[in-house]
Scaffold this motif. Structure first.
Motif, PDB file in Angstrom:
ATOM      1  N   VAL A 139      53.181  -9.630  35.408  1.00 20.71           N
ATOM      2  CA  VAL A 139      52.282  -9.234  33.950  1.00 20.71           C
ATOM      3  C   VAL A 139      53.419  -9.138  33.137  1.00 20.71           C
ATOM      4  N   SER A 140      52.928  -9.316  31.598  1.00 20.71           N
ATOM      5  CA  SER A 140      53.491  -9.934  30.395  1.00 20.71           C
ATOM      6  C   SER A 140      53.474  -8.854  29.849  1.00 20.71           C
ATOM      7  N   VAL A 141      54.878  -8.004  29.260  1.00 20.37           N
ATOM      8  CA  VAL A 141      54.471  -6.962  27.867  1.00 20.37           C
ATOM      9  C   VAL A 141      54.483  -7.992  26.849  1.00 20.37           C
ATOM     10  N   ARG A 142      54.272  -6.805  25.061  1.00 22.29           N
ATOM     11  CA  ARG A 142      55.174  -7.581  24.045  1.00 22.29           C
ATOM     12  C   ARG A 142      54.240  -6.753  23.238  1.00 22.29           C
ATOM     13  N   ILE A 143      55.402  -6.143  22.413  1.00 24.75           N
ATOM     14  CA  ILE A 143      55.517  -5.041  21.576  1.00 24.75           C
ATOM     15  C   ILE A 143      55.332  -6.011  20.621  1.00 24.75           C
ATOM     16  N   ILE A 144      54.856  -5.172  19.497  1.00 18.33           N
ATOM     17  CA  ILE A 144      54.694  -6.260  18.614  1.00 18.33           C
ATOM     18  C   ILE A 144      54.280  -5.532  17.055  1.00 18.33           C
ATOM     19  N   ASP A 145      54.700  -5.685  15.720  1.00 27.60           N
ATOM     20  CA  ASP A 145      54.275  -5.260  15.055  1.00 27.60           C
ATOM     21  C   ASP A 145      52.561  -5.066  14.337  1.00 27.60           C
ATOM     22  N   PRO A 146      51.648  -4.329  14.316  1.00 29.12           N
ATOM     23  CA  PRO A 146      50.544  -4.783  14.133  1.00 29.12           C
ATOM     24  C   PRO A 146      50.208  -5.092  12.961  1.00 29.12           C
ATOM     25  N   ASP A 147      50.655  -5.417  11.680  1.00 28.19           N
ATOM     26  CA  ASP A 147      50.183  -6.031  10.490  1.00 28.19           C
ATOM     27  C   ASP A 147      51.032  -7.356  10.592  1.00 28.19           C
ATOM     28  N   SER A 148      52.454  -7.703  11.070  1.00 27.68           N
ATOM     29  CA  SER A 148      52.886  -9.317  10.864  1.00 27.68           C
ATOM     30  C   SER A 148      52.808  -9.725  12.419  1.00 27.68           C
ATOM     31  N   PHE A 149      52.427  -8.939  13.500  1.00 29.85           N
ATOM     32  CA  PHE A 149      52.235  -9.341  15.102  1.00 29.85           C
ATOM     33  C   PHE A 149      53.927 -10.070  14.953  1.00 29.85           C
ATOM     34  N   GLU A 150      54.639  -9.620  14.479  1.00 27.22           N
ATOM     35  CA  GLU A 150      56.460  -9.944  15.127  1.00 27.22           C
ATOM     36  C   GLU A 150      56.493  -9.615  16.261  1.00 27.22           C
ATOM     37  N   VAL A 151      56.978  -9.793  17.350  1.00 30.10           N
ATOM     38  CA  VAL A 151      57.707  -9.073  18.307  1.00 30.10           C
ATOM     39  C   VAL A 151      58.710  -8.208  17.778  1.00 30.10           C
ATOM     40  N   LEU A 152      58.577  -7.258  18.580  1.00 38.60           N
ATOM     41  CA  LEU A 152      59.688  -6.525  17.492  1.00 38.60           C
ATOM     42  C   LEU A 152      60.607  -5.828  18.312  1.00 38.60           C
ATOM     43  N   PRO A 153      62.586  -5.279  18.335  1.00 41.61           N
ATOM     44  CA  PRO A 153      63.016  -5.179  19.259  1.00 41.61           C
ATOM     45  C   PRO A 153      62.858  -4.305  20.624  1.00 41.61           C
ATOM     46  N   PRO A 154      63.844  -3.968  20.737  1.00 39.73           N
ATOM     47  CA  PRO A 154      63.726  -3.006  22.375  1.00 39.73           C
ATOM     48  C   PRO A 154      64.038  -1.641  21.686  1.00 39.73           C
ATOM     49  N   ASN A 155      63.054  -0.794  22.147  1.00 37.61           N
ATOM     50  CA  ASN A 155      63.454   0.776  21.867  1.00 37.61           C
ATOM     51  C   ASN A 155      62.751   0.883  20.498  1.00 37.61           C
ATOM     52  N   LEU A 160      51.039  -3.086  22.078  1.00 35.99           N
ATOM     53  CA  LEU A 160      50.971  -2.956  23.118  1.00 35.99           C
ATOM     54  C   LEU A 160      50.123  -4.481  23.752  1.00 35.99           C
ATOM     55  N   LEU A 161      50.400  -5.667  23.983  1.00 34.79           N
ATOM     56  CA  LEU A 161      49.546  -6.604  24.372  1.00 34.79           C
ATOM     57  C   LEU A 161      50.117  -6.621  25.810  1.00 34.79           C
ATOM     58  N   VAL A 162      48.913  -7.260  26.462  1.00 31.58           N
ATOM     59  CA  VAL A 162      49.720  -7.236  28.028  1.00 31.58           C
ATOM     60  C   VAL A 162      48.278  -9.074  28.050  1.00 31.58           C
ATOM     61  N   LYS A 163      49.441  -9.542  28.781  1.00 34.56           N
ATOM     62  CA  LYS A 163      49.033 -11.129  29.077  1.00 34.56           C
ATOM     63  C   LYS A 163      48.843 -11.297  30.717  1.00 34.56           C
ATOM     64  N   GLY A 164      48.005 -11.690  31.754  1.00 31.36           N
ATOM     65  CA  GLY A 164      48.518 -12.049  32.876  1.00 31.36           C
ATOM     66  C   GLY A 164      47.340 -12.531  33.017  1.00 31.36           C
ATOM     67  N   ALA A 165      47.522 -12.997  34.864  1.00 30.71           N
ATOM     68  CA  ALA A 165      45.664 -13.130  35.972  1.00 30.71           C
ATOM     69  C   ALA A 165      45.071 -11.633  35.736  1.00 30.71           C
ATOM     70  N   ASN A 166      45.646 -10.524  35.592  1.00 27.96           N
ATOM     71  CA  ASN A 166      44.796  -9.617  36.144  1.00 27.96           C
ATOM     72  C   ASN A 166      44.015  -8.926  34.659  1.00 27.96           C
ATOM     73  N   VAL A 167      44.089 -10.062  33.580  1.00 23.97           N
ATOM     74  CA  VAL A 167      43.619  -9.519  32.501  1.00 23.97           C
ATOM     75  C   VAL A 167      41.930 -10.437  31.727  1.00 23.97           C
ATOM     76  N   THR A 168      40.807  -9.850  31.454  1.00 27.38           N
ATOM     77  CA  THR A 168      40.364 -10.273  31.771  1.00 27.38           C
ATOM     78  C   THR A 168      39.555 -11.385  31.361  1.00 27.38           C
ATOM     79  N   PRO A 169      38.801 -11.903  31.322  1.00 30.38           N
ATOM     80  CA  PRO A 169      38.364 -12.971  30.446  1.00 30.38           C
ATOM     81  C   PRO A 169      37.243 -12.881  29.238  1.00 30.38           C
ATOM     82  N   GLY A 170      36.753 -11.398  28.383  1.00 32.82           N
ATOM     83  CA  GLY A 170      36.527 -11.302  27.877  1.00 32.82           C
ATOM     84  C   GLY A 170      35.739 -10.182  28.510  1.00 32.82           C
ATOM     85  N   TYR A 171      34.433  -9.670  27.401  1.00 28.83           N
ATOM     86  CA  TYR A 171      33.504  -8.737  27.574  1.00 28.83           C
ATOM     87  C   TYR A 171      31.575  -9.749  27.849  1.00 28.83           C
TER      88      TYR A 171
END
Length: 317
Positions: A139-155, A160-171
């Motif tokens: 399971v991958s987790v990424r913390i991004i700026d909600p406006d620019s979508f740039e990945v933010l540094p630690p702390n 919060l974004l999540v990616k992995g086989a556990n994530v639904t393909p859609g509604y």
């Protein structure tokens, strides 16, 4: 011990986790039936309790240390675990609850703290106080700026974004909702504000939808609520943002007093002024008998906003 509703993804997961691994499960249909839960835990020598922080507070008041003496793990999720609840549970039962995090669209677990491992001359930490633990394997987790979508540094707090086989393909039959929730490369927008440290431990700050902006500054209700819970007269509390001509929005504290306790609006505001930046301090206080909650005990902020503001905020996409 299975006490979470099976219509909720957390309760559903625990049922199948036990069944598919050949373990033993004692099920009781209501997490609010405290007397039965204490009795079942003692009688069946339960070792693993899964509950929400709201339910842990009920057990703190009415279950005995003897009833919970066989517990090895108390795992919480579905809402943020307040430090005061974890401290009180540890003091009463000799076991500190550990916290995890998930969302229904992730089946539902994303990250979890685990019991630390100890052996002669060896210690491996697997949890960190205040966090929801590290992401599960694959399971991958990424913390991004909600406006620019740039990945933010630690702390650094961000979406919060999540990616992995556990994530639904859609509604199901809802392409618009699927496009709003999932990025083109498969990352799920959780709607939560979080941060991740250099060791991969994730901390949930608040829901993006619950955040409000006062005088150009972001206010996260969970931070203010933790300060309110330091007041000994407060049994329950929630913060929402309400419109204000000067500042755009300001905080309103909605408080449930402990039985027999007396506290006034001025007491609450003075307490907050000594512990928070001024823009975070609630400008109004409402006292109520009970806060609206869902089946797992989470406060329904949308109902509070509808009651005191007139409308809930639109969904964040």
């Amino acid at each position: 011990l299975g006490i979470l509703p099976l219509f909720h993804s957390f309760g559903y997961l625990m049922f199948w986790l036990v069944v598919l691994n050949g373990q033993s499960l004692v099920f009781h249909p209501s997490p609010l039936d405290v007397a039965a839960i204490g009795d079942l835990t003692l009688r069946h020598r339960i070792t693993f309790l899964v509950a929400t922080p709201t339910f842990l507070q009920l057990y703190l008041r009415r279950c005995t240390p003897e009833q919970f003496s066989t517990l090895r793990i108390a795992l919480t999720g579905a809402e943020k675990l307040p430090g005061r609840v974890a401290d009180s549970f540890e003091q009463r039962f000799g076991l500190r609850p550990i916290e995890g995090y998930g969302v229904t669209e992730c089946a539902p677990v994303v990250a979890v703290n685990c019991p630390n491992y100890r052996d002669a001359g060896f210690f491996q930490p697997a949890s960190r106080r205040g966090s929801v633990g590290q992401p599960l394997p694959v399971v991958s987790v990424r913390i991004i700026d909600p406006d620019s979508f740039e990945v933010l540094p630690p702390n650094t707090a961000g979406m919060l974004l999540v990616k992995g086989a556990n994530v639904t393909p859609g509604y199901w039959n809802n392409d618009a909702a699927t496009r709003a929730a999932l990025t083109a490369d498969g990352w799920l927008r959780t709607g939560d504000v979080g941060r991740m440290d250099q060791d991969g431990y994730v901390t949930i700050v608040d829901r993006i939808k619950d955040m409000f902006i006062s005088g150009g500054e972001n206010v996260y209700p969970a931070e203010v609520e933790n300060v309110l819970f330091q007041l000994p007269q407060v049994a329950d509390a929630a913060i929402i943002g309400v419109p204000n001509e000067r500042w755009g929005e300001v905080g309103m504290a909605i408080i449930v007093k402990k039985p027999g306790q007396t506290i006034e609006e001025g007491d609450v505001i003075r307490h907050c002024l000594g512990r928070l930046a001024k823009f975070k301090v609630p400008q109004a206080v409402q006292f109520v008998d009970v806060l609206p909650r869902n089946a797992t005990g989470k406060v329904l902020k949308r109902e509070l906003r509808t009651q005191y503001v007139g409308a809930d905020k639109p969904a964040i996409t």
